[in-house]
Design a protein around this motif. Structure first.
Motif, PDB file in Angstrom:
ATOM      1  N   ASP A  28      -0.172   2.497  10.001  1.00 37.02           N
ATOM      2  CA  ASP A  28       0.203   3.129  11.476  1.00 37.02           C
ATOM      3  C   ASP A  28       0.761   4.371  10.971  1.00 37.02           C
ATOM      4  N   GLY A  29       0.732   5.288  11.994  1.00 39.72           N
ATOM      5  CA  GLY A  29       1.522   6.442  11.526  1.00 39.72           C
ATOM      6  C   GLY A  29       0.490   7.708  10.974  1.00 39.72           C
ATOM      7  N   ASP A  30       1.209   8.637  10.623  1.00 36.55           N
ATOM      8  CA  ASP A  30       0.471  10.026  10.116  1.00 36.55           C
ATOM      9  C   ASP A  30      -0.355   9.644   8.683  1.00 36.55           C
ATOM     10  N   VAL A  31      -1.570   9.677   8.747  1.00 37.05           N
ATOM     11  CA  VAL A  31      -2.316   9.447   7.664  1.00 37.05           C
ATOM     12  C   VAL A  31      -2.292  10.753   6.648  1.00 37.05           C
ATOM     13  N   GLY A  32      -2.082  11.853   7.118  1.00 35.67           N
ATOM     14  CA  GLY A  32      -1.551  13.016   6.324  1.00 35.67           C
ATOM     15  C   GLY A  32      -0.444  12.765   5.709  1.00 35.67           C
ATOM     16  N   LEU A  33       0.584  12.027   6.197  1.00 29.91           N
ATOM     17  CA  LEU A  33       1.997  11.817   5.229  1.00 29.91           C
ATOM     18  C   LEU A  33       1.590  10.925   4.213  1.00 29.91           C
ATOM     19  N   TRP A  34       0.883   9.732   4.611  1.00 29.38           N
ATOM     20  CA  TRP A  34       0.394   8.843   3.453  1.00 29.38           C
ATOM     21  C   TRP A  34      -0.094   9.406   2.440  1.00 29.38           C
ATOM     22  N   LYS A  35      -1.106  10.435   2.610  1.00 33.89           N
ATOM     23  CA  LYS A  35      -1.668  11.239   1.677  1.00 33.89           C
ATOM     24  C   LYS A  35      -1.004  12.074   0.840  1.00 33.89           C
ATOM     25  N   GLU A  36      -0.151  12.531   1.410  1.00 37.62           N
ATOM     26  CA  GLU A  36       0.708  13.463   0.473  1.00 37.62           C
ATOM     27  C   GLU A  36       2.097  12.462  -0.383  1.00 37.62           C
ATOM     28  N   LEU A  37       2.457  11.254   0.077  1.00 34.21           N
ATOM     29  CA  LEU A  37       3.010  10.313  -0.534  1.00 34.21           C
ATOM     30  C   LEU A  37       2.236  10.017  -1.832  1.00 34.21           C
ATOM     31  N   GLU A  38       1.041   9.905  -1.464  1.00 33.38           N
ATOM     32  CA  GLU A  38       0.062   9.453  -2.801  1.00 33.38           C
ATOM     33  C   GLU A  38       0.206  10.387  -3.837  1.00 33.38           C
ATOM     34  N   GLY A  39       0.484  11.731  -3.631  1.00 34.72           N
ATOM     35  CA  GLY A  39       0.401  12.678  -4.789  1.00 34.72           C
ATOM     36  C   GLY A  39       1.842  12.546  -5.360  1.00 34.72           C
ATOM     37  N   LEU A  40       2.837  11.917  -4.876  1.00 32.92           N
ATOM     38  CA  LEU A  40       4.101  11.675  -5.574  1.00 32.92           C
ATOM     39  C   LEU A  40       4.123  10.760  -6.998  1.00 32.92           C
TER      40      LEU A  40
ATOM     41  N   LYS B 115       9.093  18.445  -3.329  1.00 36.49           N
ATOM     42  CA  LYS B 115       7.567  18.597  -3.609  1.00 36.49           C
ATOM     43  C   LYS B 115       6.770  18.714  -2.338  1.00 36.49           C
ATOM     44  N   LEU B 116       7.136  17.543  -1.369  1.00 37.12           N
ATOM     45  CA  LEU B 116       6.627  17.297  -0.157  1.00 37.12           C
ATOM     46  C   LEU B 116       6.673  18.721   0.889  1.00 37.12           C
ATOM     47  N   ARG B 117       7.965  19.487   0.704  1.00 39.25           N
ATOM     48  CA  ARG B 117       8.255  20.838   1.362  1.00 39.25           C
ATOM     49  C   ARG B 117       7.199  21.807   0.803  1.00 39.25           C
ATOM     50  N   ILE B 118       7.159  21.930  -0.658  1.00 38.15           N
ATOM     51  CA  ILE B 118       6.271  22.891  -1.081  1.00 38.15           C
ATOM     52  C   ILE B 118       4.636  22.625  -0.583  1.00 38.15           C
ATOM     53  N   ARG B 119       4.365  21.650  -0.684  1.00 39.76           N
ATOM     54  CA  ARG B 119       2.992  21.254  -0.319  1.00 39.76           C
ATOM     55  C   ARG B 119       2.703  21.597   1.083  1.00 39.76           C
ATOM     56  N   VAL B 120       3.635  21.292   1.856  1.00 36.93           N
ATOM     57  CA  VAL B 120       3.458  21.806   3.374  1.00 36.93           C
ATOM     58  C   VAL B 120       3.288  23.359   3.396  1.00 36.93           C
ATOM     59  N   THR B 121       4.356  23.968   2.844  1.00 39.63           N
ATOM     60  CA  THR B 121       4.549  25.254   2.824  1.00 39.63           C
ATOM     61  C   THR B 121       3.067  25.819   2.396  1.00 39.63           C
ATOM     62  N   ASP B 122       2.517  25.269   1.187  1.00 40.13           N
ATOM     63  CA  ASP B 122       1.367  25.936   0.566  1.00 40.13           C
ATOM     64  C   ASP B 122       0.187  25.667   1.387  1.00 40.13           C
ATOM     65  N   LEU B 123       0.129  24.572   2.212  1.00 43.49           N
ATOM     66  CA  LEU B 123      -0.915  24.158   3.378  1.00 43.49           C
ATOM     67  C   LEU B 123      -0.842  25.162   4.520  1.00 43.49           C
ATOM     68  N   GLU B 124       0.227  25.692   5.012  1.00 42.39           N
ATOM     69  CA  GLU B 124       0.628  26.591   5.960  1.00 42.39           C
ATOM     70  C   GLU B 124       0.376  27.925   5.629  1.00 42.39           C
TER      71      GLU B 124
ATOM     72  N   TYR C 219       0.870  -1.206   0.132  1.00 36.38           N
ATOM     73  CA  TYR C 219       0.026   0.153   0.253  1.00 36.38           C
ATOM     74  C   TYR C 219       1.050   0.981  -0.126  1.00 36.38           C
ATOM     75  N   VAL C 220       1.822   1.296   0.891  1.00 38.87           N
ATOM     76  CA  VAL C 220       2.821   2.243   0.914  1.00 38.87           C
ATOM     77  C   VAL C 220       3.372   2.523  -0.567  1.00 38.87           C
ATOM     78  N   LEU C 221       3.795   1.434  -1.258  1.00 37.44           N
ATOM     79  CA  LEU C 221       4.594   1.552  -2.565  1.00 37.44           C
ATOM     80  C   LEU C 221       3.567   2.023  -3.516  1.00 37.44           C
ATOM     81  N   ALA C 222       2.410   1.210  -3.590  1.00 39.18           N
ATOM     82  CA  ALA C 222       1.614   1.601  -4.765  1.00 39.18           C
ATOM     83  C   ALA C 222       0.461   2.666  -4.488  1.00 39.18           C
ATOM     84  N   GLY C 223       0.235   3.114  -3.260  1.00 37.21           N
ATOM     85  CA  GLY C 223      -0.697   4.135  -2.924  1.00 37.21           C
ATOM     86  C   GLY C 223      -2.047   3.826  -3.074  1.00 37.21           C
ATOM     87  N   ASN C 224      -2.625   2.759  -3.287  1.00 37.92           N
ATOM     88  CA  ASN C 224      -4.069   2.514  -3.278  1.00 37.92           C
ATOM     89  C   ASN C 224      -4.082   0.777  -2.982  1.00 37.92           C
ATOM     90  N   ALA C 225      -5.232   0.676  -2.583  1.00 37.19           N
ATOM     91  CA  ALA C 225      -5.504  -0.805  -2.011  1.00 37.19           C
ATOM     92  C   ALA C 225      -5.308  -1.834  -3.021  1.00 37.19           C
TER      93      ALA C 225
END
Length: 179
Positions: A111-123, A165-174, A39-45
């Motif tokens: 386990d862990g931060d759901v928001g992080l996994w959501k951001e990884l899906e966008g890569l 890309k992840l840094r830019i997204r976090v900055t844009d969200l903040e 799931y972490v590799l592919a990004g979907n079930a």
């Protein structure tokens, strides 16, 4: 399952590594963890289930040979990463669908931060694979390069681009620039 746990813990205190058991016991003991890795590799079930199933089928074919080695789970994880990259190379573009799903899928077993996994899906898949192998699997750049069949420089550049890309997204969200 109790029989497997008696075989001992991994040296670093991780989950039991049941290498002396039969294939079905191995799948029962490690199947969920392998699915989460997919799931972490592919990004979907759906793709995670496909990766896990294909890798376990390949392991089943080679079980008599692989179970004698130190790390059958490593064999499966390597196979899953290679299958993911091969699938990415074949597709290399977005899949368009006729209808957009009304609800997103959330896997509560991760386990862990759901928001992080959501951001990884966008890569892009290759960048996601590099980050997962580096930070989730704790592999070195050289190991990742060998696993994915690319140079160490490619691993580093993919990781740098993904992190940017992840840094830019976090900055844009903040700053509220994302709508």
């Amino acid at each position: 399952m109790a029989k497997i746990a008696k075989r001992g813990m991994q040296q670093n205190g991780g989950p039991p590594r049941p290498w002396g058991v039969e294939f079905t016991d191995f799948v029962a003991a490690r199947g969920d963890a392998l699915y989460r890795y997919g799931y972490v590799l592919a990004g979907n079930a759906e793709d995670a289930a496909d990766l896990t199933q294909e890798a376990l089928m390949r392991l089943g074919d080679a079980w008599s040979r692989i179970r004698k080695k130190d790390d059958p789970e490593g064999y499966v994880r390597t196979t899953m990463a290679r299958l993911h990259v091969s699938r990415w190379r074949r597709l290399r573009r977005e899949r368009l669908v006729a209808t957009v799903p009304e609800v997103t899928y959330t896997d509560d077993r991760l386990d862990g931060d759901v928001g992080l996994w959501k951001e990884l899906e966008g890569l892009p898949p290759k960048q996601r694979a590099v980050l997962v192998l580096r930070y989730y699997e704790d592999l070195s750049d050289q190991e990742i390069a060998e696993l994915l069949g690319v140079s160490r420089g490619t691993v580093r550049s993919q990781a740098a681009r993904a992190l940017d890309k992840l840094r830019i997204r976090v900055t844009d969200l903040e700053t509220g620039r994302v709508g």
